[in-house]
Design a protein around this motif. Structure first.
Motif, short mmCIF file in Angstrom:
data_model
loop_
_atom_site.label_atom_id
_atom_site.label_comp_id
_atom_site.label_asym_id
_atom_site.label_seq_id
_atom_site.Cartn_x
_atom_site.Cartn_y
_atom_site.Cartn_z
N UNK A 1 0.81 -1.22 0.00
CA UNK A 1 0.00 0.00 0.00
C UNK A 1 0.85 1.27 0.00
N UNK A 2 2.17 1.10 0.08
CA UNK A 2 3.04 2.26 0.20
C UNK A 2 2.97 3.18 -1.02
N UNK A 3 2.69 2.63 -2.20
CA UNK A 3 2.64 3.44 -3.42
C UNK A 3 1.24 3.96 -3.73
N UNK A 4 0.22 3.27 -3.28
CA UNK A 4 -1.14 3.67 -3.64
C UNK A 4 -1.85 4.44 -2.52
N UNK A 5 -1.21 4.51 -1.34
CA UNK A 5 -1.73 5.30 -0.22
C UNK A 5 -0.62 6.20 0.30
N UNK A 6 -0.99 7.29 0.94
CA UNK A 6 -0.03 8.11 1.65
C UNK A 6 0.06 7.59 3.08
N UNK A 7 1.03 6.70 3.34
CA UNK A 7 1.20 6.15 4.67
C UNK A 7 2.12 7.07 5.49
N UNK A 8 1.61 7.54 6.61
CA UNK A 8 2.38 8.38 7.53
C UNK A 8 2.48 7.62 8.85
N UNK A 9 3.63 6.97 9.08
CA UNK A 9 3.73 6.05 10.20
C UNK A 9 4.37 6.68 11.43
N UNK A 10 3.71 6.45 12.58
CA UNK A 10 4.21 6.95 13.86
C UNK A 10 4.90 5.86 14.67
N UNK A 11 4.86 4.60 14.21
CA UNK A 11 5.48 3.54 14.99
C UNK A 11 5.02 2.17 14.53
N UNK A 12 5.33 1.16 15.34
CA UNK A 12 4.99 -0.22 14.98
C UNK A 12 3.51 -0.51 15.21
N UNK A 13 2.92 -1.37 14.39
CA UNK A 13 1.50 -1.69 14.53
C UNK A 13 1.22 -2.61 15.71
N UNK A 14 -0.05 -2.63 16.10
CA UNK A 14 -0.53 -3.60 17.09
C UNK A 14 -0.73 -4.95 16.39
N UNK A 15 -0.91 -5.99 17.17
CA UNK A 15 -1.07 -7.34 16.63
C UNK A 15 -2.47 -7.87 16.91
#
Length: 365
Positions: A111-125
């Motif tokens: 999804x990195x190319x088709x969405x604007x991903x703005x990440x603040x940290x690691x995801x939950x599980x």
């Protein structure tokens, strides 16, 4: 081409707009349970959620040993599950959330190319147990529950926040029941529009309302309502969540029929002061709007299920995208139903041509 289909195809050919959705992020590890195993690669999965529940009850005084078979490791959460629908329709949603610390988690790389991903940290599980008729989601919420608006301010700075929130047509915030700092995050979102042009509408999916207290729930509703004069507020619910909503705000719990839910929804919408309330089920969707009254769109229950996790978010994504055009309330439900039907039978959202074909199949459009 029929007149109704022309409206949908015209919309799909011309859909434009900016969508910003926040602010969670999960990696879903999905498994099925073995019912009967005949050999190393030959087994029958447990197909019914009820069968799993009955097994737990039968062995409640002892223990239960079950075999897990991995199905997939993939992206999860309100923002990505809802936003990927927009991405597949050619839009590029802005998605602040938890997609990876030092690098984007592999689950989110597509999804990195088709969405604007703005990440603040690691995801939950999230551990997901998937059956033919439902799912069980078990999440470690530490990463999401500690996320706060101050994290946004520290991570991005005001200049980047101004750019992120500018020009947004639809703003979305999800999973109230899984987000400890939901009210603070919402207030932070609203603060970005003290002087800037507000979005055309704001969209919410609260998820499992039962998880949090009535006091917390009512406090969040009141906070949202305080901004409803500035931005039209839209809340989406499934068939279980609408019953819980009615119970908590003093509306008689309706039967699970389109007519009964439609009537209760109209009363509930007026009581909480939102612009729109939407309910989605496997067989129909109902919505009520302050400007358009009540609308219903029937949906054939899908039988050849490939994936259920993310179905509700896919409905939301379809409804959000349909809200970018000039479609009526019922037409927005039809689009959302079609997105859901395609998603659960293919495992991914449709593009514009596939969505048009799915709408064409619908008996009620």
């Amino acid at each position: 081409m029929s007149t109704p289909m022309k409206r949908y195809t015209d919309f799909l050919q011309n859909v434009r707009g900016k969508i910003l959705l926040g602010c969670d992020g999960f990696v879903d590890e999905t498994y099925e349970l073995v019912d009967v195993r005949r050999g190393p690669a030959d087994f029958t999965p447990m197909k019914k959620l009820k069968q799993f529940g009955e097994l737990i009850v039968q062995r409640a005084d002892g223990g239960v040993g079950l075999e897990l078979v991995p199905k997939r490791r993939c992206e999860g959460g309100f923002a990505i599950n809802t936003g990927r629908v927009a991405a597949c329709l050619g839009l590029k949603p802005r998605l602040p959330g938890l997609y990876g610390g030092k690098a984007i988690d592999p689950a989110y790389e597509p999804f990195a190319k088709i969405c604007e991903l703005h990440s603040l940290g690691d995801p939950a599980l999230t551990i997901a147990l998937e059956f033919g008729d439902g799912k069980i989601l078990m999440s470690n919420l530490e990463a999401v529950s500690t996320l706060s608006w101050s994290d946004f301010e520290k991570h991005f700075g005001q200049a980047k926040l101004d750019a992120m929130f500018s020009g947004v047509d639809i703003l979305g915030l999800g999973y109230w029941s899984l987000t400890a700092n939901f009210d603070e995050l919402f207030q932070g979102f609203m603060d970005q529009y003290r002087t800037a042009t507000p979005p055309r509408r704001m969209f919410f999916d609260f998820a499992d309302i039962k998880k949090k207290s009535s006091e917390s729930f009512l406090r969040s509703l009141e906070l949202i309502r305080s901004f409803s004069g500035k931005i039209p507020m839209v809340l989406s619910l499934n068939e279980h969540e609408v019953l819980e909503l009615c119970s908590r705000i003093g509306v008689a719990r309706p039967e699970l029929t389109p007519a009964a839910i439609g009537s209760a929804l109209a009363v509930a919408r007026e009581k909480i002061g939102f612009a729109e309330l939407v309910v989605h089920t496997p067989e129909f969707a109902v919505a009520t709007s302050v400007t358009e009254g009540v609308a219903l769109a029937l949906q054939a229950r899908q039988t050849k299920i490939v994936r259920l996790a993310g179905a509700g978010d896919s409905f939301n994504g379809g409804y959000l995208c349909a809200s970018l055009g000039e479609l009526s309330l019922k037409e927005r439900l039809v689009v959302a139903n079609a997105v859901t039907a395609f998603f659960v039978t293919h495992g991914f959202p449709p593009n514009r041509e596939e969505l048009a074909a799915q709408i064409e199949k619908a008996a009620d459009k």
